[in-house]
Design a protein around this motif. Structure first.
Motif, short mmCIF file in Angstrom:
data_model
loop_
_atom_site.label_atom_id
_atom_site.label_comp_id
_atom_site.label_asym_id
_atom_site.label_seq_id
_atom_site.Cartn_x
_atom_site.Cartn_y
_atom_site.Cartn_z
N GLU A 52 0.83 -1.20 0.00
CA GLU A 52 0.00 0.00 0.00
C GLU A 52 0.87 1.26 0.00
N GLY A 53 0.56 2.16 -0.92
CA GLY A 53 1.31 3.41 -1.03
C GLY A 53 2.41 3.38 -2.06
N LEU A 54 2.79 2.17 -2.51
CA LEU A 54 3.84 2.06 -3.52
C LEU A 54 3.20 2.14 -4.90
N PRO A 55 3.66 3.04 -5.78
CA PRO A 55 3.05 3.17 -7.10
C PRO A 55 3.06 1.85 -7.87
N ALA A 56 2.00 1.60 -8.63
CA ALA A 56 1.92 0.39 -9.44
C ALA A 56 3.07 0.35 -10.43
N GLY A 57 3.72 -0.80 -10.55
CA GLY A 57 4.81 -0.97 -11.50
C GLY A 57 6.16 -0.52 -10.99
N THR A 61 14.44 2.08 -7.23
CA THR A 61 14.50 3.42 -6.65
C THR A 61 14.36 4.50 -7.72
N ALA A 62 14.65 4.16 -8.96
CA ALA A 62 14.48 5.13 -10.05
C ALA A 62 13.00 5.38 -10.35
N ASP A 63 12.10 4.50 -9.84
CA ASP A 63 10.67 4.60 -10.13
C ASP A 63 9.90 5.39 -9.09
N VAL A 64 10.54 5.74 -7.96
CA VAL A 64 9.80 6.35 -6.86
C VAL A 64 10.54 7.57 -6.32
N PRO A 65 9.81 8.52 -5.73
CA PRO A 65 10.48 9.65 -5.07
C PRO A 65 11.16 9.15 -3.80
N LYS A 68 9.34 7.44 -0.80
CA LYS A 68 8.68 6.14 -0.97
C LYS A 68 9.66 4.97 -1.10
N VAL A 69 10.95 5.25 -1.01
CA VAL A 69 11.94 4.18 -1.14
C VAL A 69 11.77 3.13 -0.04
N GLU A 70 11.40 3.57 1.18
CA GLU A 70 11.24 2.59 2.25
C GLU A 70 10.08 1.64 1.96
N LEU A 71 9.05 2.08 1.24
CA LEU A 71 7.96 1.18 0.84
C LEU A 71 8.46 0.16 -0.17
N LEU A 72 9.38 0.59 -1.02
CA LEU A 72 9.98 -0.34 -1.98
C LEU A 72 10.74 -1.44 -1.24
#
Length: 455
Positions: A52-57, A61-65, A68-72
């Motif tokens: 939850e909270g992680l963008p789809a796809g 780390t290049a895909d998220v601000p 949100k890296v900790e969600l990754l």
């Protein structure tokens, strides 16, 4: 991922079979394995669980601000069960067959996969941690035991050389960097701190620690690590990839390549802050002001934060005023091809280890250094002490902000005058020492011998 693939290819060329495990989108980013190695390098993909909270796809780390890296990382930890099934041979991945065709001799892992250790121990498989960060960071972090003996409760503690380093060194952080590194010792959304993941290398199943580095690149610190960690810490060499690996055929770069061809030899500074640096709109503006004030020719690979339009972040009229002597590229840029070009004479960098290896050790370019997080400040201090670059001053009372005028002054020091010539000479000398291909191949051959011995 690119150094891990380079490690895989080199092992395969020496006759070893490699299963490269990743997630689907990340595996696709790497492109195809060279045909001559396809029989020995197989890519297996595991689906990244949704969080939850992680963008789809989002898989990298290049895909998220940055926030949100900790969600990754939390999603990444969900790969433990499918990976365990893969090791047990009960699950197909992206390659042929179910799981591994035989029990692996080794699992070579990154620092984030702390859940691999119990899986490896259950199946009695040796592990090697492969670190693409410099040896300086591992020396700074220290062992689990040294951290327990010397806790660092304050920001100031992270600004000083660690007490377990027995000689004077450049291992220190600025205040804004120290605040960021202190945060990596605290648990994040995954429930585990980044440093707790790294400090697992004390486990018995970790037989080797392998660095994308070598003693020539980090003379005193590299040789300290084996004693500090009480296990072999060995070089894989700097693992320079093939220029073809950097060629994405991106059309926007074609015009920039033609522009580079028209510039005098060693007259252009290449500007790139990587994909990991937490760059803000204010940073981009001050960097643009500095490049304009410097009067230097430049090629800027600009990655705008938050998916914003790069043009909207530049000062009004900037591209018109620098037309002819400056090029801004917002898309993908083949960094190795740019750094190899005869027109490039210096590199303005965040001092990530991969960029430092490419710009300084591979091509001998002096550096204008603008570090942000992790190992970058340690690298910048070391390279400044070795006389191959200039660090842009930061305002520690302003959270590490910097001014365009200071960027311009640093660029002028590196690109012009006797001081710039001396830095360029020292950078080329370092390239000659570290860029010895025979020596680098010998490091890798010695690594393979150790893998055979310790399995």
């Amino acid at each position: 991922m690119i150094p891990f693939l380079e490690l895989s290819k080199r092992l395969a060329r020496r006759g070893h079979a490699v299963t490269f495990v990743s997630t689907p989108r990340n595996a696709a980013r790497l492109g195809a394995v060279p045909p001559d190695l396809s029989a020995r390098v197989r890519v297996v993909t595991l689906e990244l669980p949704a969080v939850e909270g992680l963008p789809a796809g989002a898989e990298s780390t290049a895909d998220v601000p940055p926030e949100k890296v900790e969600l990754l990382k939390a999603a990444f930890d969900g790969l433990a069960a499918p990976f365990a099934a893969l090791v047990a041979g009960r699950m197909g991945g992206g390659g042929e067959g179910d799981g591994f065709e035989r029990k692996p001799d080794w699992i070579i892992l990154d620092l984030a996969q702390n859940w691999v250790w119990p899986i490896a121990e259950e199946h009695k498989i040796a592990c090697a941690m492969f670190l693409i960060l410099p040896a300086a960071l591992l020396a700074y972090v220290g062992t689990k035991q040294s951290n327990e003996a010397h806790p660092r409760p304050t920001t100031e503690d992270y600004m000083a050389q660690p007490p377990w380093i027995p000689f004077p060194s450049t291992l220190s952080y600025r205040r804004h960097e120290a605040e960021a590194i202190a945060a990596t010792f605290r648990p994040n959304a995954s429930g585990v701190s980044d440093m707790d993941r790294l400090l697992q290398l004390h486990r018995p199943s970790c037989r080797l620690v392998v660095h994308r580095s070598c003693p020539e690149a980090e003379p005193r610190l590299f040789l300290l690590l084996t004693d500090l960690f009480a296990k072999p810490v060995v070089p894989a060499g700097l693992l320079p990839g093939d220029a073809a690996d950097d060629d994405g055929g991106d059309q926007p770069f074609v015009a920039a390549a033609r522009w580079l061809d028209e510039q005098p030899r060693r007259s252009v500074i290449y500007v790139a802050l990587g994909s990991e640096a937490p760059v803000t709109a204010g940073h981009i503006r001050e960097l643009a002001i500095g490049l304009e004030l410097s009067g230097a020719r430049f090629l800027w690979a600009l990655r705008a934060p938050g998916g914003r339009s790069p043009a909207a972040l530049l000062p009004d009229g900037f591209e018109r005023r620098v037309a002819g002597r400056g090029v801004v590229l917002a898309g993908w840029v083949p960094q190795v091809r740019v750094l190899a070009h005869a027109a490039v004479g210096a590199f303005l960098t965040h001092c990530g280890w991969g960029s430092t290896v490419e710009g300084l050790f591979r091509f001998g370019h002096p550096l204008v250094m603008l570090p942000f997080v992790a190992d970058q400040g340690l690298v910048a201090r070391d390279m400044a002490a070795r006389g191959v670059g200039v660090e842009v001053p930061r305002d520690e009372d302003g959270g590490g902000s910097f001014r365009g005028a200071d960027v311009a002054a640093a660029v002028k020091r590196v690109m012009a005058g006797e001081e710039g010539e001396e830095m360029a000479r020292k950078a080329r000398e370092l390239r000659e020492v570290v860029g010895d291909r025979v020596r680098q191949e010998r490091y890798f051959d010695e690594l393979v011998q150790l893998l055979r011995r310790y399995k």
